[in-house]
Design a protein around this motif. Structure first.
Motif, PDB file in Angstrom:
ATOM      1  N   ILE A 192     -30.498  16.848  83.536  1.00  0.00           N
ATOM      2  CA  ILE A 192     -30.627  18.218  82.506  1.00  0.00           C
ATOM      3  C   ILE A 192     -31.455  19.641  82.831  1.00  0.00           C
ATOM      4  O   ILE A 192     -31.401  20.495  82.882  1.00  0.00           O
ATOM      5  CB  ILE A 192     -31.461  17.289  81.053  1.00  0.00           C
ATOM      6  N   VAL A 193     -32.498  19.169  83.918  1.00  0.00           N
ATOM      7  CA  VAL A 193     -32.558  19.902  84.382  1.00  0.00           C
ATOM      8  C   VAL A 193     -32.217  20.766  85.332  1.00  0.00           C
ATOM      9  O   VAL A 193     -31.947  22.567  85.577  1.00  0.00           O
ATOM     10  CB  VAL A 193     -34.284  19.323  85.137  1.00  0.00           C
ATOM     11  N   SER A 232     -30.480  23.188  82.992  1.00  0.00           N
ATOM     12  CA  SER A 232     -31.052  24.033  82.721  1.00  0.00           C
ATOM     13  C   SER A 232     -31.427  25.449  83.416  1.00  0.00           C
ATOM     14  O   SER A 232     -31.880  26.642  82.884  1.00  0.00           O
ATOM     15  CB  SER A 232     -32.506  23.169  82.095  1.00  0.00           C
ATOM     16  N   LEU A 233     -31.725  24.936  84.983  1.00  0.00           N
ATOM     17  CA  LEU A 233     -31.836  26.001  85.887  1.00  0.00           C
ATOM     18  C   LEU A 233     -30.935  26.902  86.265  1.00  0.00           C
ATOM     19  O   LEU A 233     -31.355  27.921  86.399  1.00  0.00           O
ATOM     20  CB  LEU A 233     -32.826  25.467  87.119  1.00  0.00           C
ATOM     21  N   ALA A 282     -37.337  14.605  89.749  1.00  0.00           N
ATOM     22  CA  ALA A 282     -36.169  16.193  89.772  1.00  0.00           C
ATOM     23  C   ALA A 282     -36.561  17.234  91.206  1.00  0.00           C
ATOM     24  O   ALA A 282     -35.793  17.715  91.176  1.00  0.00           O
ATOM     25  CB  ALA A 282     -36.757  17.186  88.038  1.00  0.00           C
ATOM     26  N   PHE A 295     -22.471  22.450  79.502  1.00  0.00           N
ATOM     27  CA  PHE A 295     -23.862  23.070  78.148  1.00  0.00           C
ATOM     28  C   PHE A 295     -23.901  21.967  77.379  1.00  0.00           C
ATOM     29  O   PHE A 295     -24.967  21.568  77.559  1.00  0.00           O
ATOM     30  CB  PHE A 295     -23.653  24.801  77.696  1.00  0.00           C
ATOM     31  N   THR A 331     -39.166  13.282  83.502  1.00  0.00           N
ATOM     32  CA  THR A 331     -38.358  14.465  84.608  1.00  0.00           C
ATOM     33  C   THR A 331     -39.071  14.610  85.432  1.00  0.00           C
ATOM     34  O   THR A 331     -37.795  15.102  86.468  1.00  0.00           O
ATOM     35  CB  THR A 331     -37.970  15.264  83.796  1.00  0.00           C
ATOM     36  N   ALA A 336     -24.696  29.112  77.493  1.00  0.00           N
ATOM     37  CA  ALA A 336     -24.537  28.968  76.006  1.00  0.00           C
ATOM     38  C   ALA A 336     -22.862  28.032  75.331  1.00  0.00           C
ATOM     39  O   ALA A 336     -22.498  28.657  75.245  1.00  0.00           O
ATOM     40  CB  ALA A 336     -25.288  29.372  75.460  1.00  0.00           C
ATOM     41  N   ILE A 339     -25.682  18.248  78.802  1.00  0.00           N
ATOM     42  CA  ILE A 339     -27.295  18.114  78.162  1.00  0.00           C
ATOM     43  C   ILE A 339     -27.287  17.388  77.422  1.00  0.00           C
ATOM     44  O   ILE A 339     -28.376  16.532  77.152  1.00  0.00           O
ATOM     45  CB  ILE A 339     -27.661  19.068  79.013  1.00  0.00           C
ATOM     46  N   PHE A 340     -27.079  18.164  76.474  1.00  0.00           N
ATOM     47  CA  PHE A 340     -26.606  17.337  74.927  1.00  0.00           C
ATOM     48  C   PHE A 340     -26.192  15.869  74.921  1.00  0.00           C
ATOM     49  O   PHE A 340     -26.890  14.782  74.512  1.00  0.00           O
ATOM     50  CB  PHE A 340     -26.575  18.238  73.863  1.00  0.00           C
ATOM     51  N   GLY A 342     -28.656  13.836  76.777  1.00  0.00           N
ATOM     52  CA  GLY A 342     -30.041  13.879  76.275  1.00  0.00           C
ATOM     53  C   GLY A 342     -30.182  13.027  75.296  1.00  0.00           C
ATOM     54  O   GLY A 342     -30.928  12.480  75.033  1.00  0.00           O
ATOM     55  N   THR A 385     -32.631  12.621  83.166  1.00  0.00           N
ATOM     56  CA  THR A 385     -33.330  13.540  83.188  1.00  0.00           C
ATOM     57  C   THR A 385     -33.495  15.217  84.164  1.00  0.00           C
ATOM     58  O   THR A 385     -33.574  15.957  83.469  1.00  0.00           O
ATOM     59  CB  THR A 385     -35.233  13.043  82.856  1.00  0.00           C
TER      60      THR A 385
END
Lengths: 317, 296
Positions: free
Chosen positions: A270-271, A274-275, A246, A285, A242, A280, A288-289, A292, A267
């Motif tokens: 996702i970062v 998240s940043l 990134a 949101f 990751t 949520a 990313i799942f 993932g 990856t």
């Protein structure tokens, strides 16, 4: 006090002792059972972890695919969930992951295998005992450090050699990632080479083969399944890596195989999300799942294949 | 000498030459790894050594690079790792004891073993997604959301496979005579494990634990995913407090365009690497002691 009295007294004492000992034994047996199940529960935590991962990924991905069709996810060629004009094609992220991993592997596999052959076949035990731990330091360096190295050392260096190399690109993190997984390949391959029985080598020498011929035509083929396992684990590690990408590969999901410009891996996406301050429960949101989940499936398949090869090589010798 | 012999000699010389070239090539391959390692250390030291000072270690992050420090990430890292160890150590060692000493040979044991092996191969960022959903969202009332507790629990799950595997190896290395001696004196299974196996295996278990901790200290991605902050100008005051760790601070500084922050990142990396090297030295020392003890 008569003699009889003392006997009965001592008998009573013995009975009490036996009774107490029995009680204690029962208590101990109960404690043993409790301890046994507590330890089992510790073991079950790992199974709960796997269940948790699968549940979370399935649950959120399911929510995602209620809003975005699976067909779009698998056929669209753009990935822009954070823009106004939203597209949800996973391929640009897969291409980015594939590109950096391919570069990393083209560094790590040949260098790792050559290092393993040197350590196992050529190096004296003393040289080996010095070189191997030093090489393994590479595996223990945090990935964020490699990211720094890729962005601020390797990229500027490469820019002097390769024209039109962007500040963020796939080559530099790819190469650095290759260096990171090199010790994994060399260590695991070396174990496999080491496990090849001496008799095989001696037989080849007796037929007049040189050391080079013994190493490459007898030992390496004999250890092939172990070496393959190490290669596949390296692929899995590269795909899941990751921080290096990134930091040094950029944030532009484009469907390209040109490693000179910025790209984005699964990856790194996702970062990035998240940043940011993505609320949520929003669609962004959930992406990313979904990403993932894709990543998890790819690495799972690779790990299962690798275990298969490891088992084969264990059975051989 | 017949013609055939001459041809063979000629061929043999070529075969040996090929072998020598290969040997040089293989040695060069190792050197690539070593040179890269040296370059990395050199680069980081050159960039960051000048920035390293007491002020850097004891200041909070700042918008001005020359004033910024790593106090909050350093404290965050130490707290996170300690808490993680408190969760992961008993559970990991417990699972290892179960698998080595208690587990009957059945499908459940097989499942646990395969599962531990597979978990070790799951990318760390996936653990981040797990922690984000379960600890930071579903259990937010207990963990305080994106908190120190959430981070430690997530990391505890991440290192659990490493702890289990290394603890199992240490327990397996305990000679069987010691178990039999304890049992022969009438010890129950747990008495045998607690008073004989564990003390014997403890240095090995601790070595594995230290290696797991050093893995966790450098881990960045899962903590970013669960939402650890990138800019923290306070020290965590409770388990539910928000936090940051050293690698995230380094990541944040690397990602900024100003060169001043890059220098800070390099200095932060030196601190991080120094911590990791001392932990590894400790692990090597413990392993050495462990091996000495097994030899006796």
């Amino acid at each position: 006090m008569t003699l009889r009295d003392t006997t009965s007294l001592s008998q009573a004492a013995t009975q009490a002792d036996v009774y107490l000992a029995l009680r204690r034994k029962q208590g101990r047996r109960l404690a043993e059972t409790v301890i046994r199940y507590t330890l089992l529960a510790c073991g079950l935590v790992s199974i709960l972890t796997t269940l948790g991962i699968v549940t979370v990924l399935l649950f959120e991905s399911f929510q995602f695919f209620r809003e975005v069709s699976v067909v779009e996810f698998l056929t669209d060629t753009q990935w822009t969930p954070l823009f106004k004009d939203k597209h949800f094609g996973i391929w640009p992220l897969v291409a980015g992951t594939f590109l950096t991993s391919a570069i990393a592997l083209s560094v790590a596999l040949p260098l790792g295998l050559l290092s393993a052959i040197y350590l196992s076949e050529y190096a004296s035990p003393r040289v080996r005992s010095v070189l191997k731990p030093i090489l393994e330091i590479l595996a223990g360096i945090p990935t964020v450090v490699y990211g720094y190295f890729a962005l601020l050392f390797v990229t500027p260096l490469l820019q002097k050699v390769i024209p039109n190399l962007a500040g963020f690109n796939a080559i530099s993190p790819g190469i650095v990632m290759g260096i990171m997984i090199l010790p994994m390949v060399s260590s695991l391959s070396e174990d496999a080479l080491h496990a090849v029985p001496r008799a095989l080598r001696d037989a080849a020498y007796a037929l007049g083969a040189t050391k080079f011929e013994v190493s490459t035509q007898v030992v390496v083929p004999a250890a092939l399944s172990g070496i393959t396992a190490s290669f596949i684990l390296a692929v899995s590690r590269a795909v899941g890596e990751t921080m290096i990408v990134a930091i040094a590969a950029g944030q532009r999901p484009v469907l390209t195989l040109d490693p000179r410009g910025p790209i984005q891996t699964m990856t790194a996406y996702i970062v990035q999300v998240s940043l940011g301050d993505t609320p949520a429960g929003s669609l962004a949101f959930k992406t990313i799942f979904a990403v993932g989940f894709t990543l998890f499936l790819i690495t799972l398949v690779l790990n299962v294949i690798s275990h298969f090869f490891v088992r084969r090589y264990r059975e051989q010798y | 000498m017949s013609l055939r012999d001459i041809a063979f000699e000629h061929q043999l010389a070529r075969r040996h030459l090929k072998g020598r070239i290969f040997q040089v090539l293989a040695f060069a391959a190792i050197c690539v790894g070593l040179v890269m390692l040296a370059l990395l250390f050199f680069d980081v030291l050159r960039d960051g050594l000048g920035r390293l000072s007491w002020q850097f270690l004891t200041s909070f992050p700042s918008r001005r690079p020359e004033r910024a420090g790593i106090l909050s990430p350093l404290v965050g890292s130490v707290l996170m790792v300690t808490l993680m160890g408190v969760f992961a150590f008993p559970v990991g060692v417990g699972a290892a004891i179960y698998l080595e000493e208690y587990a009957p040979k059945n499908w459940l044991t097989d499942l646990i073993q395969i599962n531990v092996a597979n978990l070790a191969g799951v990318p760390s960022i996936i653990y981040g997604l797990l922690g984000l959903e379960i600890f930071a969202r579903w259990l937010a009332n207990y963990t305080g959301g994106r908190s120190l507790l959430t981070g430690s629990l997530t990391m505890a799950l991440l290192i659990l496979p490493i702890v289990i595997v290394s603890a199992r190896e240490a327990i397996r290395a305990v000679p069987n005579d010691i178990r039999l001696a304890a049992l022969a004196l009438g010890a129950t299974k747990w008495q045998m494990v607690r008073s004989h196996v564990l003390p014997y295996a403890m240095p090995g278990i601790l070595t594995g634990m230290i290696l797991a901790v050093s893995r966790a200290i450098g881990e960045t991605a899962p903590l970013i995913t669960i939402g650890a902050l990138t800019y923290v100008a306070f020290l965590p005051d409770s388990l539910k407090s928000q936090f940051t760790v050293l690698p995230i601070q380094i990541f944040n500084w690397v990602s900024r365009p100003q060169a001043g922050f890059h220098v800070n990142a390099a200095a932060g990396i030196i601190v991080l690497l120094a911590i990791l090297l001392s932990l590894n030295a400790l692990a090597i020392y413990l392993r050495h002691r462990f091996e000495q003890r097994l030899k006796r």
